[in-house]
Write a protein that holds these residues in place. Sequence first.
Motif, PDB file in Angstrom:
ATOM      1  N   GLN A 138      13.640  80.871  65.708  1.00  0.00           N
ATOM      2  CA  GLN A 138      13.554  80.466  67.110  1.00  0.00           C
ATOM      3  C   GLN A 138      14.870  79.815  67.558  1.00  0.00           C
ATOM      4  O   GLN A 138      15.343  80.058  68.676  1.00  0.00           O
ATOM      5  CB  GLN A 138      12.382  79.492  67.305  1.00  0.00           C
ATOM      6  N   GLN A 139      15.454  78.985  66.681  1.00  0.00           N
ATOM      7  CA  GLN A 139      16.743  78.369  67.010  1.00  0.00           C
ATOM      8  C   GLN A 139      17.836  79.438  67.146  1.00  0.00           C
ATOM      9  O   GLN A 139      18.647  79.409  68.089  1.00  0.00           O
ATOM     10  CB  GLN A 139      17.138  77.364  65.934  1.00  0.00           C
ATOM     11  N   ASP A 140      17.863  80.377  66.194  1.00  0.00           N
ATOM     12  CA  ASP A 140      18.877  81.441  66.236  1.00  0.00           C
ATOM     13  C   ASP A 140      18.748  82.272  67.510  1.00  0.00           C
ATOM     14  O   ASP A 140      19.757  82.649  68.137  1.00  0.00           O
ATOM     15  CB  ASP A 140      18.742  82.343  65.010  1.00  0.00           C
ATOM     16  N   LYS A 141      17.498  82.552  67.888  1.00  0.00           N
ATOM     17  CA  LYS A 141      17.261  83.349  69.092  1.00  0.00           C
ATOM     18  C   LYS A 141      17.774  82.614  70.333  1.00  0.00           C
ATOM     19  O   LYS A 141      18.422  83.221  71.209  1.00  0.00           O
ATOM     20  CB  LYS A 141      15.770  83.645  69.222  1.00  0.00           C
ATOM     21  N   GLU A 147      24.545  82.305  74.814  1.00  0.00           N
ATOM     22  CA  GLU A 147      25.810  82.969  75.135  1.00  0.00           C
ATOM     23  C   GLU A 147      25.752  83.652  76.501  1.00  0.00           C
ATOM     24  O   GLU A 147      26.761  83.741  77.200  1.00  0.00           O
ATOM     25  CB  GLU A 147      26.140  84.002  74.052  1.00  0.00           C
ATOM     26  N   ASP A 148      24.592  84.173  76.868  1.00  0.00           N
ATOM     27  CA  ASP A 148      24.466  84.898  78.138  1.00  0.00           C
ATOM     28  C   ASP A 148      23.634  84.134  79.170  1.00  0.00           C
ATOM     29  O   ASP A 148      23.379  84.653  80.257  1.00  0.00           O
ATOM     30  CB  ASP A 148      23.802  86.267  77.892  1.00  0.00           C
ATOM     31  N   ALA A 149      23.210  82.917  78.830  1.00  0.00           N
ATOM     32  CA  ALA A 149      22.291  82.189  79.726  1.00  0.00           C
ATOM     33  C   ALA A 149      23.040  81.608  80.912  1.00  0.00           C
ATOM     34  O   ALA A 149      24.217  81.229  80.812  1.00  0.00           O
ATOM     35  CB  ALA A 149      21.604  81.062  78.965  1.00  0.00           C
ATOM     36  N   THR A 150      22.379  81.549  82.026  1.00  0.00           N
ATOM     37  CA  THR A 150      22.961  80.958  83.231  1.00  0.00           C
ATOM     38  C   THR A 150      22.671  79.466  83.308  1.00  0.00           C
ATOM     39  O   THR A 150      23.228  78.775  84.155  1.00  0.00           O
ATOM     40  CB  THR A 150      22.378  81.649  84.475  1.00  0.00           C
ATOM     41  N   GLU A 151      21.770  78.950  82.453  1.00  0.00           N
ATOM     42  CA  GLU A 151      21.465  77.512  82.426  1.00  0.00           C
ATOM     43  C   GLU A 151      21.519  77.022  80.989  1.00  0.00           C
ATOM     44  O   GLU A 151      21.385  77.800  80.041  1.00  0.00           O
ATOM     45  CB  GLU A 151      20.083  77.246  83.029  1.00  0.00           C
ATOM     46  N   ASP A 152      21.727  75.732  80.846  1.00  0.00           N
ATOM     47  CA  ASP A 152      21.873  75.123  79.531  1.00  0.00           C
ATOM     48  C   ASP A 152      20.498  75.033  78.849  1.00  0.00           C
ATOM     49  O   ASP A 152      19.552  74.494  79.416  1.00  0.00           O
ATOM     50  CB  ASP A 152      22.476  73.729  79.681  1.00  0.00           C
ATOM     51  N   ILE A 153      20.408  75.601  77.644  1.00  0.00           N
ATOM     52  CA  ILE A 153      19.130  75.550  76.904  1.00  0.00           C
ATOM     53  C   ILE A 153      19.304  74.815  75.578  1.00  0.00           C
ATOM     54  O   ILE A 153      18.480  74.954  74.671  1.00  0.00           O
ATOM     55  CB  ILE A 153      18.577  76.972  76.657  1.00  0.00           C
ATOM     56  N   THR A 154      20.360  74.009  75.500  1.00  0.00           N
ATOM     57  CA  THR A 154      20.571  73.255  74.253  1.00  0.00           C
ATOM     58  C   THR A 154      19.454  72.245  74.012  1.00  0.00           C
ATOM     59  O   THR A 154      19.160  71.902  72.861  1.00  0.00           O
ATOM     60  CB  THR A 154      21.919  72.519  74.305  1.00  0.00           C
ATOM     61  N   SER A 155      18.822  71.732  75.098  1.00  0.00           N
ATOM     62  CA  SER A 155      17.730  70.766  74.916  1.00  0.00           C
ATOM     63  C   SER A 155      16.544  71.405  74.199  1.00  0.00           C
ATOM     64  O   SER A 155      15.861  70.757  73.400  1.00  0.00           O
ATOM     65  CB  SER A 155      17.277  70.215  76.268  1.00  0.00           C
ATOM     66  N   GLN A 156      16.308  72.711  74.457  1.00  0.00           N
ATOM     67  CA  GLN A 156      15.219  73.414  73.770  1.00  0.00           C
ATOM     68  C   GLN A 156      15.524  73.553  72.275  1.00  0.00           C
ATOM     69  O   GLN A 156      14.643  73.420  71.432  1.00  0.00           O
ATOM     70  CB  GLN A 156      15.014  74.788  74.395  1.00  0.00           C
ATOM     71  N   ILE A 157      16.795  73.789  71.968  1.00  0.00           N
ATOM     72  CA  ILE A 157      17.198  73.892  70.556  1.00  0.00           C
ATOM     73  C   ILE A 157      17.014  72.537  69.866  1.00  0.00           C
ATOM     74  O   ILE A 157      16.541  72.465  68.725  1.00  0.00           O
ATOM     75  CB  ILE A 157      18.666  74.363  70.454  1.00  0.00           C
ATOM     76  N   ALA A 158      17.372  71.458  70.588  1.00  0.00           N
ATOM     77  CA  ALA A 158      17.229  70.111  70.021  1.00  0.00           C
ATOM     78  C   ALA A 158      15.765  69.789  69.705  1.00  0.00           C
ATOM     79  O   ALA A 158      15.456  69.153  68.700  1.00  0.00           O
ATOM     80  CB  ALA A 158      17.798  69.075  70.981  1.00  0.00           C
ATOM     81  N   VAL A 159      14.875  70.241  70.590  1.00  0.00           N
ATOM     82  CA  VAL A 159      13.437  70.018  70.356  1.00  0.00           C
ATOM     83  C   VAL A 159      12.985  70.730  69.084  1.00  0.00           C
ATOM     84  O   VAL A 159      12.240  70.174  68.262  1.00  0.00           O
ATOM     85  CB  VAL A 159      12.608  70.492  71.567  1.00  0.00           C
ATOM     86  N   LEU A 160      13.430  71.966  68.905  1.00  0.00           N
ATOM     87  CA  LEU A 160      13.075  72.720  67.696  1.00  0.00           C
ATOM     88  C   LEU A 160      13.614  72.033  66.438  1.00  0.00           C
ATOM     89  O   LEU A 160      12.932  71.971  65.406  1.00  0.00           O
ATOM     90  CB  LEU A 160      13.623  74.143  67.792  1.00  0.00           C
ATOM     91  N   TYR A 166      10.494  66.595  61.707  1.00  0.00           N
ATOM     92  CA  TYR A 166       9.179  65.955  61.629  1.00  0.00           C
ATOM     93  C   TYR A 166       8.260  66.706  60.657  1.00  0.00           C
ATOM     94  O   TYR A 166       7.579  66.096  59.820  1.00  0.00           O
ATOM     95  CB  TYR A 166       8.536  65.909  63.017  1.00  0.00           C
ATOM     96  N   ASP A 167       8.246  68.034  60.770  1.00  0.00           N
ATOM     97  CA  ASP A 167       7.413  68.848  59.877  1.00  0.00           C
ATOM     98  C   ASP A 167       7.819  68.658  58.417  1.00  0.00           C
ATOM     99  O   ASP A 167       6.964  68.645  57.519  1.00  0.00           O
ATOM    100  CB  ASP A 167       7.512  70.325  60.255  1.00  0.00           C
TER     101      ASP A 167
END
Length: 722
Positions: A138-141, A147-160, A166-167
């Motif tokens: 999921q992180q790799d995806k 690379e092609d995103a128009t908005e920052d999705i680093t926060s989603q990676i941080a959550v993962l 935690y797991d």
Amino acid sequence: MRKKKSYAGKSQSVFLVVLTGLFFAMLIGGCSSKKAEIIPDLEEPAASNNSYQQVTYGDIGSTKVLLGTAVPKEYGQAYEANVTVTKILVEPGDTVEKGDVLAYADVDEASASREAKQQELSHENTVYELNQKINQLQQDKLEKQQEDATEDITSQIAVLQENSRYDTKLHEYRVQKLNEEIAALDALIADGTLKANHSGEVVYTKSLTVSRKAGAGENVAIVADTGDLAIELKDVTVQDYKYKEIAEKYMLVAGERVPVTEREYSTEELVLAKINNNYPDIVMEKPEGVELKAGGQYPIYYEEKKAEHVLLVGNASLYEEDGETYVYVRTGKDTREKRKVTVGAADDHNTQIIDGLEEGEAVYYETMERMPSDYTEYTVERSDFQVENHGLKYGRADKNASTYLAVKEGEIVKIAVEKDEDVKKGDLLYIIDTGEGKAAITEAANAIETENTSYQKQQADYDAQLAELENMSDSASDYDRQMITLQKEIAEADHSYTLQQLQAAYNTLSRGNDGTGKLSIYADADGQVAKITAREGDMVEAGAEILKMRGDVSDLFLVQMVSSKSVTVYTDNIAEIGEKVSITSGDTTYTGTCVGFAAGSNNLDKGCLYTDENGAHDTFQTTSGYDAPAFYVRMDDEIVEDMGKGGSVDFPYISMEDVVVLPAGMIYEEKDAMHPDKVSYFVWKVEEDHLMKQYVLLDDTLTGNGKVVLLGIEAGDVLARE
């Protein structure tokens, strides 16, 4: 109109009001400069008595009292896994050393438990590893999409990433606990013994009469350190204790204050107590140099002071007019002057005088209480106080006896053993027709079939998703295919683990179940049949006794606290460990000592919370199966037949040493006119041929042939006794 000033305080005050008698004329000095008045006509309703009380120095505040009992420190002796206990080698009263063998358990059940724990560990590891792989995909995806995103999705990676951390921590905790449980089972399987974790005296053993099965943490025995006595505040747990922050805590020894402190529980102990919702009672440590008597009652005093060593006067002498406080000060035989005073702190009976009065002056007061006019002098002495309790049902205790009960309601169709017959573990004992056997097996089989069907449907759903992605060549689809494949593996692992559990339950249920409703019950240990209660053809309720296996001979008496119409029996009370008891049978009295207790409704929630070299422990006990609270007695002499014939086991219900005890008729009750439910108690104290009203502190439970006075008077005081 003048109004009597009201001073509301705590429910019980330790500080004393001193009042004079009607017949005493007090001479005072130091007030000659103040103008004397003829005694005014007061507008308050006429009182039955009026006189003067002295202005004196004292403390303002209140004291609460909690009663405690001297008990030894207890250490639970429990297996760390579910077991079937085959034999307990000790009984209450036995002395053991740390490392002594206390009991044996059937290792077959432990072996089955170990296998189940190993399966759980394998499943935990497999599922964790697969989930970690999915999380990484999921992180790799997301990183690829970034690379092609128009908005920052680093926060989603941080959550993962945080979920992964935690797991991992949760997984490591589970693996650690499972490995510890497996290690404990390995140790149990090696020899099946339970060894004492502390030296001391055995005070409790599990009743095998009710069940041989003991859960993890269930006390098979309790060992007490009878040399480590402390004062336990009964039914005052750490959760509801309200007096921790009160600075002045003490007990009275020969009338002298001795400071006390609470026993501190460790954080780990309190966490265990919270998890198990089994909070320990507050325990006061034994003060250095103080000897405690096992089973004795000891009041613990909590004093809160508002003002210390201040000039004070009894509240009955204070009046209020136009917002000012005043008193009537005696100036002569028939005269007194009205004087304004400045007041400070107050409690139930006294008020601090900041200005307006001097020590030794006498001030007027009214009281509705009648002063004794014809009395004898009574000198207060310290003595012992005891209220007796009686056990009317007693007999020789069982040791290692066990009872087989009906597992369900039904008809006994076969008794396969006879009285006095020796049986081996696994021998058939009886068959009961419950009418539910076929339904139960069918339900278990249906659960297995439902699990298989659900798994097959789930796998088909995953296969369908993979088929949709088969012809897609973008990177996102590639990640999705890998994740779905891993999810299929997780589902397979879950299915395999669930199937193992369901099959084990089916196998257990099928043992002795012929599928028609008839259940065969087998001996779970070697033994000899002592009694057969049911007969073939009997209809029995679930839990009814079917037969009993003989135990070893015990030299203890078991006393059960049953009620009586002819004798006062405190059925919620048992003798404490170490207390002396006596048995009166006819004209003969035999003596003995309480050496243990049974587990019943009165103490099921009283487990053992303690720490040793292996960490913190919170153990518990299950019912011994008696209808009333019960305890064990070891007699000083060998048990003879006459001891058990129509006698009474006598022991202290309340036992206190070196306390002030007064005849009940010498203690008077005073009710607050504004608060009728508020009651104070007082005595009339003789001082230089006059009477003074002296407030005292009581506890209503400390009543027998007299009342214990907890505070207010001391040995040597002289009181008026009508």
